[in-house]
Design a protein around this motif. Sequence first.
Motif, PDB file in Angstrom:
ATOM      1  N   PRO A 184       0.812  -1.220   0.000  1.00  0.00           N
ATOM      2  CA  PRO A 184       0.000   0.000   0.000  1.00  0.00           C
ATOM      3  C   PRO A 184       0.845   1.270   0.000  1.00  0.00           C
ATOM      4  O   PRO A 184       2.007   1.249   0.390  1.00  0.00           O
ATOM      5  CB  PRO A 184      -0.723  -0.089   1.341  1.00  0.00           C
ATOM      6  CG  PRO A 184       0.302  -0.734   2.225  1.00  0.00           C
ATOM      7  CD  PRO A 184       1.023  -1.740   1.350  1.00  0.00           C
ATOM      8  N   THR A 185       0.239   2.337  -0.457  1.00  0.00           N
ATOM      9  CA  THR A 185       0.788   3.666  -0.234  1.00  0.00           C
ATOM     10  C   THR A 185       0.123   4.157   1.041  1.00  0.00           C
ATOM     11  O   THR A 185      -1.105   4.281   1.081  1.00  0.00           O
ATOM     12  CB  THR A 185       0.445   4.582  -1.421  1.00  0.00           C
ATOM     13  OG1 THR A 185       0.864   3.916  -2.619  1.00  0.00           O
ATOM     14  CG2 THR A 185       1.166   5.912  -1.317  1.00  0.00           C
ATOM     15  N   GLY A 194     -11.419  -2.288  -1.413  1.00  0.00           N
ATOM     16  CA  GLY A 194     -10.906  -2.625  -2.749  1.00  0.00           C
ATOM     17  C   GLY A 194      -9.437  -2.998  -2.645  1.00  0.00           C
ATOM     18  O   GLY A 194      -9.001  -4.044  -3.136  1.00  0.00           O
ATOM     19  N   ASN A 195      -8.658  -2.165  -1.949  1.00  0.00           N
ATOM     20  CA  ASN A 195      -7.256  -2.499  -1.696  1.00  0.00           C
ATOM     21  C   ASN A 195      -7.162  -3.871  -1.022  1.00  0.00           C
ATOM     22  O   ASN A 195      -6.361  -4.718  -1.417  1.00  0.00           O
ATOM     23  CB  ASN A 195      -6.594  -1.476  -0.757  1.00  0.00           C
ATOM     24  CG  ASN A 195      -6.628  -0.057  -1.289  1.00  0.00           C
ATOM     25  OD1 ASN A 195      -6.960   0.860  -0.555  1.00  0.00           O
ATOM     26  ND2 ASN A 195      -6.304   0.130  -2.554  1.00  0.00           N
ATOM     27  N   THR A 230      -7.393  -7.081  -3.040  1.00  0.00           N
ATOM     28  CA  THR A 230      -6.145  -7.508  -3.667  1.00  0.00           C
ATOM     29  C   THR A 230      -5.244  -8.232  -2.662  1.00  0.00           C
ATOM     30  O   THR A 230      -4.745  -9.319  -2.947  1.00  0.00           O
ATOM     31  CB  THR A 230      -5.433  -6.297  -4.312  1.00  0.00           C
ATOM     32  OG1 THR A 230      -6.209  -5.896  -5.448  1.00  0.00           O
ATOM     33  CG2 THR A 230      -4.043  -6.629  -4.764  1.00  0.00           C
ATOM     34  N   GLY A 259      -2.765  -5.321  -7.937  1.00  0.00           N
ATOM     35  CA  GLY A 259      -4.078  -5.088  -8.521  1.00  0.00           C
ATOM     36  C   GLY A 259      -3.970  -4.830 -10.023  1.00  0.00           C
ATOM     37  O   GLY A 259      -2.891  -4.493 -10.523  1.00  0.00           O
ATOM     38  N   ASP A 292      -4.805  -2.491 -11.935  1.00  0.00           N
ATOM     39  CA  ASP A 292      -4.398  -1.157 -12.395  1.00  0.00           C
ATOM     40  C   ASP A 292      -2.880  -0.982 -12.424  1.00  0.00           C
ATOM     41  O   ASP A 292      -2.375  -0.029 -13.022  1.00  0.00           O
ATOM     42  CB  ASP A 292      -5.012  -0.074 -11.492  1.00  0.00           C
ATOM     43  CG  ASP A 292      -4.673  -0.277 -10.018  1.00  0.00           C
ATOM     44  OD1 ASP A 292      -4.453  -1.435  -9.617  1.00  0.00           O
ATOM     45  OD2 ASP A 292      -4.614   0.720  -9.276  1.00  0.00           O
ATOM     46  N   LEU A 293      -2.160  -1.894 -11.793  1.00  0.00           N
ATOM     47  CA  LEU A 293      -0.706  -1.736 -11.742  1.00  0.00           C
ATOM     48  C   LEU A 293      -0.004  -2.280 -12.991  1.00  0.00           C
ATOM     49  O   LEU A 293       1.177  -1.995 -13.215  1.00  0.00           O
ATOM     50  CB  LEU A 293      -0.134  -2.415 -10.495  1.00  0.00           C
ATOM     51  CG  LEU A 293      -0.669  -1.890  -9.145  1.00  0.00           C
ATOM     52  CD1 LEU A 293       0.128  -2.479  -7.992  1.00  0.00           C
ATOM     53  CD2 LEU A 293      -0.601  -0.369  -9.074  1.00  0.00           C
ATOM     54  N   PHE A 321     -10.622  -5.647 -10.181  1.00  0.00           N
ATOM     55  CA  PHE A 321     -11.130  -4.658  -9.240  1.00  0.00           C
ATOM     56  C   PHE A 321     -12.340  -5.099  -8.448  1.00  0.00           C
ATOM     57  O   PHE A 321     -13.148  -5.900  -8.909  1.00  0.00           O
ATOM     58  CB  PHE A 321     -11.534  -3.394  -9.993  1.00  0.00           C
ATOM     59  CG  PHE A 321     -10.370  -2.535 -10.374  1.00  0.00           C
ATOM     60  CD1 PHE A 321      -9.250  -2.456  -9.564  1.00  0.00           C
ATOM     61  CD2 PHE A 321     -10.405  -1.800 -11.546  1.00  0.00           C
ATOM     62  CE1 PHE A 321      -8.184  -1.653  -9.907  1.00  0.00           C
ATOM     63  CE2 PHE A 321      -9.341  -0.997 -11.900  1.00  0.00           C
ATOM     64  CZ  PHE A 321      -8.227  -0.918 -11.082  1.00  0.00           C
ATOM     65  N   LEU A 322     -12.456  -4.487  -7.294  1.00  0.00           N
ATOM     66  CA  LEU A 322     -13.693  -4.506  -6.545  1.00  0.00           C
ATOM     67  C   LEU A 322     -14.474  -3.270  -6.994  1.00  0.00           C
ATOM     68  O   LEU A 322     -13.929  -2.168  -7.044  1.00  0.00           O
ATOM     69  CB  LEU A 322     -13.378  -4.437  -5.052  1.00  0.00           C
ATOM     70  CG  LEU A 322     -14.555  -4.436  -4.085  1.00  0.00           C
ATOM     71  CD1 LEU A 322     -14.150  -5.161  -2.812  1.00  0.00           C
ATOM     72  CD2 LEU A 322     -15.021  -3.043  -3.739  1.00  0.00           C
ATOM     73  N   MET A 344     -14.000   0.820  -6.949  1.00  0.00           N
ATOM     74  CA  MET A 344     -13.949   1.486  -5.648  1.00  0.00           C
ATOM     75  C   MET A 344     -12.639   2.229  -5.540  1.00  0.00           C
ATOM     76  O   MET A 344     -11.573   1.655  -5.750  1.00  0.00           O
ATOM     77  CB  MET A 344     -14.063   0.458  -4.516  1.00  0.00           C
ATOM     78  CG  MET A 344     -13.932   1.085  -3.135  1.00  0.00           C
ATOM     79  SD  MET A 344     -14.227  -0.054  -1.761  1.00  0.00           S
ATOM     80  CE  MET A 344     -16.009  -0.172  -1.727  1.00  0.00           C
TER      81      MET A 344
HETATM   82  P1  AMP Z   1      -2.476   1.694  -3.356  1.00  0.00           P
HETATM   83  O1  AMP Z   1      -2.413   1.810  -1.867  1.00  0.00           O
HETATM   84  O2  AMP Z   1      -3.357   2.697  -4.011  1.00  0.00           O
HETATM   85  O3  AMP Z   1      -1.083   1.665  -3.972  1.00  0.00           O
HETATM   86  O4  AMP Z   1      -3.151   0.296  -3.687  1.00  0.00           O
HETATM   87  C1  AMP Z   1      -2.798  -0.902  -3.054  1.00  0.00           C
HETATM   88  C2  AMP Z   1      -3.274  -2.085  -3.878  1.00  0.00           C
HETATM   89  O5  AMP Z   1      -4.706  -2.094  -4.006  1.00  0.00           O
HETATM   90  C3  AMP Z   1      -2.747  -2.112  -5.321  1.00  0.00           C
HETATM   91  O6  AMP Z   1      -2.340  -3.436  -5.625  1.00  0.00           O
HETATM   92  C4  AMP Z   1      -3.946  -1.689  -6.156  1.00  0.00           C
HETATM   93  O7  AMP Z   1      -3.882  -2.229  -7.437  1.00  0.00           O
HETATM   94  C5  AMP Z   1      -5.085  -2.300  -5.373  1.00  0.00           C
HETATM   95  N1  AMP Z   1      -6.411  -1.684  -5.605  1.00  0.00           N
HETATM   96  C6  AMP Z   1      -6.736  -0.363  -5.611  1.00  0.00           C
HETATM   97  N2  AMP Z   1      -8.064  -0.183  -5.836  1.00  0.00           N
HETATM   98  C7  AMP Z   1      -8.609  -1.421  -5.968  1.00  0.00           C
HETATM   99  C8  AMP Z   1      -9.947  -1.923  -6.211  1.00  0.00           C
HETATM  100  N3  AMP Z   1     -11.005  -1.127  -6.322  1.00  0.00           N
HETATM  101  N4  AMP Z   1     -10.114  -3.268  -6.281  1.00  0.00           N
HETATM  102  C9  AMP Z   1      -9.055  -4.108  -6.139  1.00  0.00           C
HETATM  103  N5  AMP Z   1      -7.783  -3.708  -5.909  1.00  0.00           N
HETATM  104  C10 AMP Z   1      -7.553  -2.380  -5.823  1.00  0.00           C
END
Ligand code: AMP
Length: 492
Positions: free
Chosen positions: A31-32, A40-41, A44, A229, A231-232, A261-262, A269
């Motif tokens: 995570p960031t 959603g995070n 994953t 996830g 999007d990456l 995605f969720l 999300m």
């Molecule tokens: P982030 O903290 O934004 O870097 O995200 C952490 C992880 O959550 C990454 O692997 C993203 O791809 C994943 N992620 C973000 N939004 C969603 C979502 N709606 N559904 C599933 N995974 C997600």
Amino acid sequence: MTIRLFNTLSGQLDELVPSDGQALRMYACGPTVYDFGHIGNFRTFLQIDVLRRALLLTGTQVRHVMNITDVDDKIIRNAAAAGISIGEYTGPFEAAFLEDLESLGVQRPEQLARATEHIEKMVELIQKLAAVGAAYQAEDGSWYFRLAAFPEYGKLSKKDLSGMEDGARVDVDEYEKDSARDFALWKAAKPGEHSWDTAIGRGRPGWHIECSAMAMEYLGESFDLHAGGEDLTFPHHENEIAQSECVTHKPFARHWMHVRFLLVDGRKMSKSEGNFFTLRDLLLKGYKASAIRLSLISVPYRHQYNFTFDGLVEATAAIDRLRTFHQRLKQGNFAPGSNPALQDAAKKAQADYLAALSNDLNTAEARAPIFDLLRAANTAIDHGQLLADDRDAILTVLASFDAVFCVLEDRDAEPTRKALEYAEKSGRMADVAPELLARQALSDKMVEVMVAMRDQAKRQRNFSRADQIRNELTEKGIVLEDSKDGVRWKRK
Ligand code: AMP
Ligand code: ZN
């Protein structure tokens, strides 16, 4: 038994086996930590936990690394706005993230890696890229990756990059451009921003370089699996491949797993859409951590998951059935011997369960045989046809189910208690569901005392008092079950 998993890079199901013959080396983007994670995070991270647990169940050791992104554009901006250091800003969110993972039954990776503790490694990697002509410094002192240096760019996301503009640059960490650009490896310090003084100048790392440097630090130049996830895939993972392979000339990760995605009402999300729930939001509404876990993992990772409250209610009921069944098996008295029909049913359930998991982690198909077995066994118990050896065989199947699903033991009180503590500290008590408050008002100790009082009343044949106590407990969401072995209680 070997797990076959869809590989974004090869575009097909590939077998997952450790290339060093020992442990499967896997890296998952973490995570960031600029805010609380949303579910959603967590979908994953939960699906990656399913993979991890399925590997362990089928006898494959793992070496799992997850990064914590504790410096990026948003973190720097928010910390500056709050007038605190980035460490002071991210610390509580990192702690909350790890606590949320624990609440959801997600196993800790073998290695957590914070970006801010690996700056030196990132700088070294940028220097190596510069040495092979794949990195250059811009007028302001920032460093960029030269896309033209890596002709294979796009091989993961299968993007057609023919329209790519040579030398065009992008300096933000997250971008969703269809046409790729030279991207920032290192951003020169701006006045008032947190920065590090290094051999390539004063500044801070870009997001992508972080994962390349830390993955190679802990897993070597070439490793088994990289996950995140969906999007990456582009640009983050594409950039990681380019940065790493330009230097090593070896495949970075052999296998790439992407969780879909969720969604909420058909939309992703996300924080920016404002359509998100954190884990704490749901716990305060009275949903149990186990039900959230089960519902988020029951849709296989390669399908989008549509979040609904009905889904949580369904999962709550399913867990209730499983736990009641588990208790029934553990506490019942069964005659010695074995019933061939049940022995066969247990064997079939176990085989079907493992087959579904090893087929691209099909959690939906893996769940089904367990509930079929539950139905058959409950009917057999009702007719006195389940014998002691059958009980043992079925408990073994349940244990292997739970090695991955992790919902059988009731550990739900602690996450809820922590969420309430958080609500109290952060002035969110108004968000707590009244039913939850009513339920919480009775501590476990208090319930035990009331159950004992009711027992005593019954023994003294004071049935009206016994009923009165039972009603009071029912009102507080406590369900009593009289059995041969005494009274069991649980929270509804
Ligand atoms: P982030 O903290 O934004 O870097 O995200 C952490 C992880 O959550 C990454 O692997 C993203 O791809 C994943 N992620 C973000 N939004 C969603 C979502 N709606 N559904 C599933 N995974 C997600
Ligand atoms: Zn990453």
